[in-house]
Structure formats: C-alpha cells, structure tokens
Design an enzyme around this catalytic site. Sequence first.
Site, PDB file in Angstrom:
ATOM      1  N   ARG A  37       0.837  -1.195   0.000  1.00  0.00           N
ATOM      2  CA  ARG A  37       0.000   0.000   0.000  1.00  0.00           C
ATOM      3  C   ARG A  37       0.868   1.239   0.000  1.00  0.00           C
ATOM      4  NH1 ARG A  37      -4.678   1.291   4.425  1.00  0.00           N
ATOM      5  NH2 ARG A  37      -2.907   1.421   5.846  1.00  0.00           N
ATOM      6  N   ASP A  46      -1.724  -4.421  12.205  1.00  0.00           N
ATOM      7  CA  ASP A  46      -1.161  -4.842  10.921  1.00  0.00           C
ATOM      8  C   ASP A  46      -0.973  -6.360  10.941  1.00  0.00           C
ATOM      9  OD1 ASP A  46       0.977  -5.575   8.952  1.00  0.00           O
ATOM     10  OD2 ASP A  46       0.878  -3.438   8.523  1.00  0.00           O
ATOM     11  N   ASP A  70       2.630  -7.683  10.073  1.00  0.00           N
ATOM     12  CA  ASP A  70       3.587  -7.498  11.163  1.00  0.00           C
ATOM     13  C   ASP A  70       3.343  -8.503  12.281  1.00  0.00           C
ATOM     14  OD1 ASP A  70       5.006  -5.429   9.990  1.00  0.00           O
ATOM     15  OD2 ASP A  70       3.786  -3.858  10.895  1.00  0.00           O
TER      16      ASP A  70
END
Length: 209
Positions: free
Chosen positions: A104, A200, A203
């Site tokens: 992104r 996220d 992550d």
Amino acid sequence: MENVTIFNHPLIQHKTTILRKKETTNKEFRELVEEITMLMCFESLRDLPLEDVEIETPIKKTTQKMIAGKKLAVVPILRAGLGMVNGLLRLVPSAKVGHIGMYRDEETMLPQPYYCKLPADIEKRLIVVVDPMLATGGSAIDAISQIKASGGTQIKFLCLIAAPEGIKALSEAHPDVQIFCANVDECLNENCYIVPGLGDAGDRIFGTK
C-alpha cells in the site's frame, strides 16, 4: 449482499477475539490465523461437487462420495495472505499455490502490485484468494483483476476481518466473486485501517514490528 458470507460459528468468533488482543504473541497469532482459516474452509468449499466412487473397506465393497476432480488453487495476497495458506492446504493438500504481491502506498493509500505468479492451468481451477484483512478493498480488487486477466473465472475471497467499505467496493467491482469473512468491523479510520481491527496482520504474523 447475496455474495457475502459472515461466519457466526462460536469457535470462529472465540478465536477471532483472541486474535485481536494486543497481547497475543506472534506465535499464537500465526496459529490462530491458520486455525480460523481452516474452520472457514469447511463452509466456503461447501459447494464442491461430489461423485460416487467404488472402494473396498476391510468388510466389503461399497460406493461412497469423493470430490469430483475439482482442481483448487490458493492465491495469497502477499505478504499477510501467506499466513492463511496452510489452513487451506491442511484440508486440501493437493491444491496449487499462486502468489500476488501488493503493497500500500502510504500517501495515496492505493495498492501497488509488484509480483504475480499463478498456476499455469489457472483457468481450470477453483481459485481461493486469501488475505486476513479487507480494508478499502483495493488490493483484493486488483488481485482478482489480475487473476481474471490470466484466465481465472471461478473465484472466492476469504478474509478474517473486513470493513464495510471494503466489502462494498469488492462486491461492486467483482459481483461474481463470493466473499467469506469471520467478522465485519465498524469502519475505516483516517489512515484506512480497520476499526477496531487487529493492527497490521503482516507485522503480527511475521513479527516484524
């Protein structure tokens, strides 16, 4: 929307709640993503066709049901989608795996493709695209467009957490694609993150933050 299935199974809801907790470790997070995907797989593949086959048990010959030669392809959207692949492969180990890479752009919030490798016979396969999060829908829309451009026609999309905005965008862009998700959250925030979400997913799966 007719093409959207939201799971309300207690096991899926329970595991998704643990997944959201900020204190859930990377190891636990990975395991939960795989477990939830596997549970979702049962319902999302409910329409696989069956055929009669003759087998022999230790007692006698009998006619039973098996999947009717339906070829499956799993296509994770990199990188977070990789966390869902094993959940599907544990149930359908013969499936082929493709990969579509997206990231992104943090300024425009638009997806940027950087990699696409699909099975050579993608047009003959039922394709399950996986990504833990459906936020704006941009990555899923672009990934499915790439698959269609390569000849894929039978496509399902599996995610764990979705925003209403993402479901609406994906449904409008690809109304022929069935969408399966464990939870639909409140909305997107100003940074296009799902609220309340789970942070996220990439992550948390790979321990990169």
